[in-house]
Design a protein around this motif. Structure first.
Motif, PDB file in Angstrom:
ATOM      1  N   GLY A   4       0.806  -1.216   0.000  1.00 41.70           N
ATOM      2  CA  GLY A   4       0.000   0.000   0.000  1.00 41.70           C
ATOM      3  C   GLY A   4       0.840   1.267   0.000  1.00 41.70           C
ATOM      4  O   GLY A   4       0.397   2.318  -0.498  1.00 41.70           O
ATOM      5  N   VAL A   5       2.064   1.193   0.550  1.00 44.83           N
ATOM      6  CA  VAL A   5       2.962   2.354   0.521  1.00 44.83           C
ATOM      7  C   VAL A   5       3.242   2.763  -0.921  1.00 44.83           C
ATOM      8  O   VAL A   5       3.222   3.948  -1.270  1.00 44.83           O
TER       9      VAL A   5
ATOM     10  N   SER B  67       6.101   5.921   3.627  1.00 50.98           N
ATOM     11  CA  SER B  67       5.760   4.864   4.583  1.00 50.98           C
ATOM     12  C   SER B  67       5.059   5.396   5.828  1.00 50.98           C
ATOM     13  O   SER B  67       4.568   4.608   6.646  1.00 50.98           O
ATOM     14  N   GLU B  68       5.011   6.719   5.999  1.00 50.89           N
ATOM     15  CA  GLU B  68       4.313   7.309   7.139  1.00 50.89           C
ATOM     16  C   GLU B  68       2.904   7.783   6.782  1.00 50.89           C
ATOM     17  O   GLU B  68       2.136   8.178   7.668  1.00 50.89           O
ATOM     18  N   ASN B  69       2.553   7.732   5.497  1.00 48.91           N
ATOM     19  CA  ASN B  69       1.239   8.198   5.045  1.00 48.91           C
ATOM     20  C   ASN B  69       0.172   7.196   5.446  1.00 48.91           C
ATOM     21  O   ASN B  69       0.258   6.012   5.127  1.00 48.91           O
TER      22      ASN B  69
ATOM     23  N   ARG C  24      -1.630   4.275   3.273  1.00 48.90           N
ATOM     24  CA  ARG C  24      -1.089   2.942   2.985  1.00 48.90           C
ATOM     25  C   ARG C  24      -1.936   1.845   3.602  1.00 48.90           C
ATOM     26  O   ARG C  24      -1.968   0.706   3.110  1.00 48.90           O
ATOM     27  N   LEU C  25      -2.655   2.166   4.692  1.00 52.68           N
ATOM     28  CA  LEU C  25      -3.459   1.176   5.397  1.00 52.68           C
ATOM     29  C   LEU C  25      -4.815   0.934   4.732  1.00 52.68           C
ATOM     30  O   LEU C  25      -5.581   0.082   5.187  1.00 52.68           O
ATOM     31  N   ALA C  26      -5.120   1.656   3.642  1.00 54.66           N
ATOM     32  CA  ALA C  26      -6.410   1.465   2.965  1.00 54.66           C
ATOM     33  C   ALA C  26      -6.441   0.194   2.135  1.00 54.66           C
ATOM     34  O   ALA C  26      -7.522  -0.361   1.893  1.00 54.66           O
ATOM     35  N   LEU C  27      -5.279  -0.283   1.674  1.00 50.61           N
ATOM     36  CA  LEU C  27      -5.269  -1.449   0.781  1.00 50.61           C
ATOM     37  C   LEU C  27      -5.884  -2.692   1.417  1.00 50.61           C
ATOM     38  O   LEU C  27      -6.670  -3.392   0.758  1.00 50.61           O
TER      39      LEU C  27
END
Length: 427
Positions: free
Chosen positions: A176-177, A185-187, A190-193
């Protein structure tokens, strides 16, 4: 050796020889992989949004499981009145919508802690009806002789998917990053995937539920909804085998069965782990749970591991509190998962084989009440006791939870059933 292995396989997976149950089982396995990816991502998302707060994790857990505490008894009466297919289609569609909302808001960076709590509450409301409906439908597709095996295989699919979903979380979040967060990697996007992948998995189980030939049920004349709920409660109160098993499950759910709080907090705060290690620790727990479900599936007597599973669970939780770092935590969490599933599969099978079919929805909803409905107060108790900001701290707090669980086991030890009774009214 080959013959022995074949005999073990035939015994352990006997319920899968029924084609309709097999279709349902494999569809659930796929869908639950997505659900566990989402659950793990949600836990990590909460810790990211709250700066590593165990209290925030506890309150999101409260929001997710509070509907089961409030609605489980009512849900059972509905399940005994309404076709199970209709209930399951409604709950799965609701869960699809909430997963989509979480995916989109996380991707856009618009997600907030209150929004996560709201989505968790709506999902929990759907699950308050979904869980007892799915547990009740086991008897629709297998004969009584295969019910213990089908219950164990349901737990196996749940924990195979837990293992795969939680292990995949680290990989998917890293992917997702690149795909969603522009290499940052801090956005949080990325956890939406994992949420998007869970949305896709729902379509398979919706198709299977819509096309499975659910057997016709004779609903018969019905009184008031409140009268139905009271009838289920009277049955449980008058049946010691069911009542005492539920008391044990409820007591442990209030104390030590709170790994949805314990594991992420230990991984992120106590051990200082990032996504990959967090996912691997969660997967280790799932591997142990999967082994416990397999072990229970190969046992014809579901009562065999009721007490033993509880003791393994409590002892391994104490070991986790004494574990210095994530490396040694892997086998300890596997032992926690093994003990918990040995206990829960045994408890579920005992209840399923004792109750008459006419009361199945109401009694299984009460079982969900003591298992899942105790999640909100249990999460608050666990998150308070293991918090680094409280007087005990994470390690002494976890030992305290285990001690409370042990007291409950010892108080109920002699009252737990040692043999199965045939359901009244079932010939």
């Amino acid at each position: 050796m080959i013959a022995r292995t074949q005999a073990w396989g035939a015994r352990t997976f006997s319920a899968l020889r029924h084609p309709h149950y097999r279709r349902y089982w494999f569809s659930q396995l796929l869908s639950l992989v997505g659900s566990w990816m989402q659950a793990t991502a949600q836990q990590y998302l909460v810790l990211e949004l709250s700066g590593g707060s165990s209290a925030a994790l506890g309150w999101v857990t409260v929001a997710q499981f509070l509907p089961s505490l409030l609605l489980s008894l009512f849900a059972g009466a509905v399940i005994d009145r309404v076709p199970r297919r209709r209930v399951l289609l409604a709950t799965q569609l609701t869960l699809l919508v909430t997963a989509t909302a979480l995916a989109v808001t996380t991707h856009l960076g618009a997600v907030t802690l209150p929004l996560v709590m709201l989505i968790a509450f709506i999902s929990g409301t759907a699950n308050a009806f979904d869980m007892p409906a799915r547990q009740s439908m086991v008897v629709d597709f297998v004969p009584r002789s295969d019910v213990p095996n089908a219950v164990a295989l349901n737990s196996l699919s749940f924990n195979v998917s837990r293992t795969l979903g939680q292990a995949l979380f680290g990989v998917v979040a890293a992917l997702g990053v690149t795909l969603l967060a522009g290499g940052n990697s801090e956005n949080i996007s990325r956890l939406a995937l994992p949420f998007y992948l869970n949305v896709a998995s729902f379509f398979v189980v919706l198709y299977v539920i819509a096309t499975l030939p659910f057997p016709a049920r004779d609903f018969g004349p019905r009184g008031s909804m409140l009268g139905d709920v009271k009838e289920g409660l009277r049955y449980v109160r008058a049946t010691p085998a069911v009542r005492n098993v539920m008391l044990l499950v409820g007591a442990l759910s209030l104390t030590i069965i709170n790994f949805n709080v314990i594991i992420p907090y230990y991984a992120r705060v106590v051990f200082g782990a990032r996504e990959a290690t967090f996912g691997a620790l969660s997967a280790a727990f799932g591997i142990g749970a999967m082994a416990g479900a397999l072990w229970q599936a190969s046992r014809p007597n579901p009562l065999r591991n009721l007490r033993l599973g509880a003791l393994i669970l409590i002892a391994s939780a104490v070991l986790l509190a004494l574990t210095p770092g994530p490396t040694l935590a892997f086998p300890v969490l596997a032992a926690c998962g093994f003990g918990m599933l040995s206990l829960l599969v045994s408890a579920n099978s005992t209840v399923q084989l004792t109750i008459p079919d006419a009361l199945r929805g109401r009694v299984m909803s009460l079982y969900s009440f003591v298992l899942v409905g105790m999640g909100p107060p249990g999460a608050l108790i666990a998150s308070t006791l293991i918090s680094r900001d409280w007087i005990l701290g994470p390690r002494a707090g976890l030992i305290t939870l285990a001690a409370l669980g042990l007291i409950a086991v010892l108080l109920l030890w002699t009252r737990l059933p040692r043999q199965l009774d045939k359901p009244a009214g079932d010939d």
